[in-house]
Design an enzyme around this catalytic site. Structure first.
Site, PDB file in Angstrom:
ATOM      1  N   LYS A  52      91.024 -48.287   8.633  1.00  0.00           N
ATOM      2  CA  LYS A  52      91.850 -47.100   8.376  1.00  0.00           C
ATOM      3  C   LYS A  52      91.360 -45.927   9.216  1.00  0.00           C
ATOM      4  CE  LYS A  52      93.167 -48.871   3.911  1.00  0.00           C
ATOM      5  NZ  LYS A  52      92.869 -49.029   2.484  1.00  0.00           N
ATOM      6  N   GLN A  96      89.586 -46.220  -2.020  1.00  0.00           N
ATOM      7  CA  GLN A  96      89.615 -47.656  -1.735  1.00  0.00           C
ATOM      8  C   GLN A  96      89.353 -48.450  -3.015  1.00  0.00           C
ATOM      9  OE1 GLN A  96      90.379 -49.064   1.354  1.00  0.00           O
ATOM     10  NE2 GLN A  96      90.455 -50.920   0.120  1.00  0.00           N
ATOM     11  N   ASP A 119      98.812 -43.577  -1.023  1.00  0.00           N
ATOM     12  CA  ASP A 119      98.941 -44.981  -1.423  1.00  0.00           C
ATOM     13  C   ASP A 119     100.185 -45.187  -2.295  1.00  0.00           C
ATOM     14  OD1 ASP A 119      97.222 -46.861  -0.372  1.00  0.00           O
ATOM     15  OD2 ASP A 119      95.564 -46.370  -1.734  1.00  0.00           O
TER      16      ASP A 119
END
Ligand code: NDP
Length: 282
Positions: A52, A96, A119
Site C-alpha cells: 500500500k 490493517q 476501506d
C-alpha cells in the site's frame, strides 16, 4: 473459450489516471494523504502494508505509516485514530486487519471518521451503500465493478449470483450489483443446490475462500466469472473457481493471480483521492 479480464492491466490504467489527477490536485494545493496503521508483526499484514505504501509513493499520494507494537492498548489505538481524524494532511485512515485478539476490531473501525474511511467498513458507509447514497465503497467490491465496467459489460437486467456473504466482499458487491440494476442472488454455506443457482448466473462472483470450488459445469455458457478467492495450495495460488474448466464455458473470466487482486489497492488509492476531494469541498 473465455476472454481473460486482465486485472493487472486495468489496475495499472487506474493508477496512471490517478497519478495525473493527483498532479493536478497538488497544483491546486491539495495533496491526498493516507495513514496506514499496523498493530503487531503479522508477516502477511506487513507485506500488505508495504504494498500500500509503495502504491502511494508511485502515484504521488502522501503516506504515513504507524507500526505499533502488538501490546498496543485499545485506548492508545483509539487516541491515534482520534488524532488522525483531525489531521488535515490525512484524508484516508486504514487500520490493517486482523488486529491482535485483545483489541476490539468493531470499535476501532467505528472510531474512524466515515469521511476518512477509505476501506468503506464504517457502518455509516455501509448504510449509505445499502441505501444508495454516495459513499466510500469497500475496495475489493468496488474493484470488481470497475473490472466489469472497463471490460464494457452491461449489468442492467443481468442475473448476478454472488457466492459468499461476508461484510467485506459478498454483501457489498451484491449491493453494488443491485445499484447497477442487476438481479442479485446471494449464496452462502447453507444455500441449497448451489450449483443450480450458479448455473443461472449471467454474472457469477465467487468470494468463498475454498480452492477451485466453482467448476466449469456450474458456469452458464457465456457468463462473466469473477473470482475473488485467494487460496494458497500446494501448486501455488488458486482462486475459488476452477479456472481451466470454467474458462471453457465462460464468456469472460478473471484469473488468479492477476484478476481482482490488483484492483483492491488501486481502489484504495482511488478512495483516498475521492476522500481528499470531498474533505476539501467542505
Ligand atoms: P469469508 O470467510 O469472510 O466468507 C466466506 C463466505 O463464503 C461466507 O459467506 C461463507 O458462508 C461462504 N462459504 C463458505 N463455504 C461455502 C460453501 N461450501 N458453499 C457456499 N458458500 C460458502 O471470506 P471473505 O469474503 O473475506 O473472502 C473470500 C475469498 O476472497 C477468500 O479467498 C479471500 O482470501 C479472498 N479475498 C480476496 C481479496 C482480494 O483482494 N482479491 C480481498 C478479500 C478477500 P457463511 O456465511 O454461511 O459462513
Amino acid at each position: 473459450m473465455a476472454q481473460i479480464i486482465d486485472g493487472k492491466k486495468i489496475a495499472a490504467e487506474i493508477r496512471a489516471e490517478l497519478a495525473k489527477e493527483i498532479e493536478e490536485l497538488k497544483k491546486e494545493g491539495l495533496h491526498p494523504g493516507l495513514a496506514v496503521i499496523l498493530v503487531g508483526d503479522d508477516p502477511a499484514s506487513r507485506v500488505y502494508v508495504n504494498n500500500k505504501k509503495k502504491a502511494c509513493a508511485e502515484i504521488g499520494i502522501y503516506s504515513r505509516e504507524y507500526a505499533l507494537p502488538k501490546e498496543t492498548t485499545q485506548e492508545e489505538l483509539l487516541n491515534l485514530i482520534g488524532e488522525l481524524n483531525q489531521d488535515p494532511q490525512i484524508h484516508g485512515i486504514l487500520v490493517q486487519l486482523p488486529l491482535p485478539d485483545h483489541l476490539d476490531e468493531r470499535q476501532v473501525l467505528e472510531a474512524i471518521s466515515p469521511d476518512k474511511d477509505v476501506d468503506g467498513f464504517h457502518p455509516v458507509n455501509v448504510g449509505r451503500l445499502a441505501t444508495g447514497q454516495p459513499c466510500l465503497k469497500p475496495c475489493t467490491p468496488a474493484g470488481i465493478i470497475e473490472l466489469i465496467d472497463r471490460t464494457g459489460i452491461e449489468l442492467k437486467g443481468k442475473e448476478a449470483v454472488v457466492v459468499g456473504r461476508s461484510n467485506i466482499v459478498g454483501k457489498p458487491v451484491a449491493f453494488l450489483l443491485l445499484a447497477r440494476h442487476a438481479t442479485v442472488t446471494i449464496c452462502h454455506s447453507r444455500t441449497a443446490r448451489l450449483d443450480e443457482v450458479c448455473r443461472r448466473a449471467d454474472v457469477l462472483v465467487a468470494a468463498v475462500g475454498r480452492p477451485e470450488m466453482v467448476t466449469g459445469d456450474w458456469v452458464k455458457p457465456g457468463a462473466v466469472v469473477i473470482d475473488v478467492g485467494i487460496n494458497r495450495v500446494e501448486k501455488g495460488l488458486v482462486g475459488d473457481v476452477e479456472f481451466d474448466t470454467a474458462k471453457e464455458k465462460a464468456g469472460y473470466i478473471t484469473p488468479v493471480p492477476g484478476g481482482v487482486g490488483p484492483m483492491t489497492i488501486a481502489m484504495l488509492m482511488k478512495n483516498t483521492v475521492e476522500a481528499a476531494r470531498s474533505l476539501a469541498n467542505r
